[in-house]
Design a protein around this motif. Structure first.
Motif, PDB file in Angstrom:
ATOM      1  N   ILE A  45       0.985  -0.907  -0.128  1.00 27.11           N
ATOM      2  CA  ILE A  45       0.265  -0.051  -0.427  1.00 27.11           C
ATOM      3  C   ILE A  45       0.877   1.163  -0.155  1.00 27.11           C
ATOM      4  O   ILE A  45       1.708   1.821   0.729  1.00 27.11           O
ATOM      5  N   ASP A 316      -0.753  -4.250   7.550  1.00 26.82           N
ATOM      6  CA  ASP A 316      -2.602  -2.444   7.870  1.00 26.82           C
ATOM      7  C   ASP A 316      -3.776  -3.400   7.843  1.00 26.82           C
ATOM      8  O   ASP A 316      -4.314  -3.347   8.066  1.00 26.82           O
ATOM      9  N   HIS A 317      -3.608  -4.156   8.391  1.00 29.48           N
ATOM     10  CA  HIS A 317      -4.869  -4.750   8.684  1.00 29.48           C
ATOM     11  C   HIS A 317      -4.846  -3.817  10.818  1.00 29.48           C
ATOM     12  O   HIS A 317      -6.877  -4.152  10.917  1.00 29.48           O
ATOM     13  N   SER A 320      -5.332   1.735   7.659  1.00 23.89           N
ATOM     14  CA  SER A 320      -5.665   1.617   7.358  1.00 23.89           C
ATOM     15  C   SER A 320      -4.830   2.840   6.523  1.00 23.89           C
ATOM     16  O   SER A 320      -5.128   3.269   5.278  1.00 23.89           O
ATOM     17  N   GLN A 321      -4.820   4.281   6.547  1.00 20.29           N
ATOM     18  CA  GLN A 321      -4.075   5.705   6.423  1.00 20.29           C
ATOM     19  C   GLN A 321      -2.630   5.230   5.650  1.00 20.29           C
ATOM     20  O   GLN A 321      -1.288   4.714   6.456  1.00 20.29           O
ATOM     21  N   LEU A 325       0.825   3.988   7.533  1.00 16.84           N
ATOM     22  CA  LEU A 325       1.253   2.981   7.462  1.00 16.84           C
ATOM     23  C   LEU A 325       2.745   3.226   7.130  1.00 16.84           C
ATOM     24  O   LEU A 325       3.692   2.213   7.477  1.00 16.84           O
TER      25      LEU A 325
END
Length: 361
Positions: A45, A316-317, A320-321, A325
């Motif tokens: 991400i 990442d669980h 969320s940003q 992260l």
């Protein structure tokens, strides 16, 4: 003993022992920058796109070139005069190089092999453990993939007596640098073309890297006047280095010619080294960068191993940003690899080496 002392930041520089403390800053920031770059390249991400993520952190990949320039200077500090005078034997020189690099690198390679066992990984691990894998015509090795840099550095160690020959005097050193740069240009125009090599090997090839090591060596030949110049004109040098660096980031992307960009970028890195030789500012001289510099090689070699461990946590669980992260991932990886490198270098491997020395007595 010839020493110089700065009361402004209580920085002692021992010229006789060839210890230039600001090099610690270059090594430390370069090592951390490379970690940030690899995390950005591998994280699933991606953080938000801006100048920092798209341009600045991506640029940190070239800190490996800065490492080569610094390595050229540093090795000359320790061995140039001793090899030139014959005071150090090949046995002593290469034993120390292997002892410095192999135990830590070998432990990482074996760990990688155990985590991902295969015949291919076994072959690559064997090549890694020789430290001579950059003699292969196409050394693409997946086991500790970032170890490609170590392959280039160790090939430089193998060839170091020849580099001393090329740096025998200032006149020959400049001629050698011009010839080496000419070889790079010819390689880019002719040998690194689809007719010979589908893709330029670039920084994994000694022809490409030789001018960087030579630049560090030439800086060594002029180290004393450079030291005095920077010390007596510190403010002017700071302004010049900042202006040069800003100019590079503003106008460097406009240079599309590969060889011209090679010259300009590495010229900037050389200026950074020259400034560091005589620098007394606290940014390059403090306990934190000195500590990180002492384990910079260990950080570089192990950071992707630690990243894969952090990746399996799946933070990442919980975050969320994307920007947060990335920042948290960087903190965990940098903190983890520093702890890992410290324990391995100063405790685990030291105990093993002490045990082996006692056994051989």
């Amino acid at each position: 003993m010839n020493t110089q002392f700065s009361s402004e930041n209580h920085q002692l520089v021992n010229v006789d022992r060839e210890r230039y403390n600001s090099l610690d800053g270059l090594r430390a920031y370069a090592a951390i920058g490379i970690v940030l770059m690899h995390i950005l390249a591998n994280i699933a991400i991606k953080p938000s796109e801006n100048y920092i993520t798209l341009k600045l952190i991506s640029f940190f990949t070239d800190f490996t070139l800065l490492f080569m320039i610094v390595s050229g200077f540093s090795l000359c500090c320790g061995y140039y005069d001793r090899i030139k005078s014959g005071d150090v034997t090949p046995n002593t020189f290469y034993k120390k190089r292997y002892a410095r690099i192999l135990p830590y690198f070998a432990s990482l390679c074996i760990l990688d092999l155990m985590m991902n066992p295969s015949l291919k990984a076994f072959y690559e691990t064997f090549a890694n453990l020789t430290l001579c894998f950059n003699l292969l015509p196409n050394p693409k090795i997946g086991v500790i993939g970032v170890g490609w840099f170590l392959g280039v550095i160790f090939l430089f160690y193998i060839l170091f007596p020849f580099f001393v020959f090329m740096l025998d005097n200032k006149r020959r050193a400049w001629k050698s640098l011009v010839i080496a740069l000419g070889f790079v240009l010819i390689a880019m125009l002719y040998f690194y073309t689809p007719e010979f090599v589908p893709k330029s090997p670039g920084r994994t090839n000694m022809i490409f890297c030789a001018p960087l090591f030579l630049s560090g060596g030439i800086a060594y030949l002029y180290r004393k006047p450079i030291f005095d110049l920077v010390r007596t004109n510190n403010l002017i040098c700071v302004v010049f280095v900042i202006a040069l660096t800003v100019s590079f980031f503003l106008f460097g992307p406009l240079v599309k010619n590969e060889f011209a960009h090679y010259i300009i970028e590495n010229g900037m890195f050389v200026i950074w080294l020259l400034y560091a030789i005589g620098s007394r500012d606290i940014i390059l001289n403090n306990r934190v960068v000195k500590y990180i510099s002492g384990i910079s090689m260990e950080i570089y070699l192990a950071h992707m191993v630690i990243y894969r461990v952090v990746e399996k946590i799946h933070i990442d669980h919980f975050i969320s940003q994307p920007d947060i992260l990335y920042i948290v991932t960087c903190i965990l990886v940098i903190g983890g690899v520093i702890c890992f490198a410290h324990v391995m270098k100063y405790y685990a491997l030291r105990k093993v080496m002490n045990w082996m020395e006692k056994k051989n007595e």
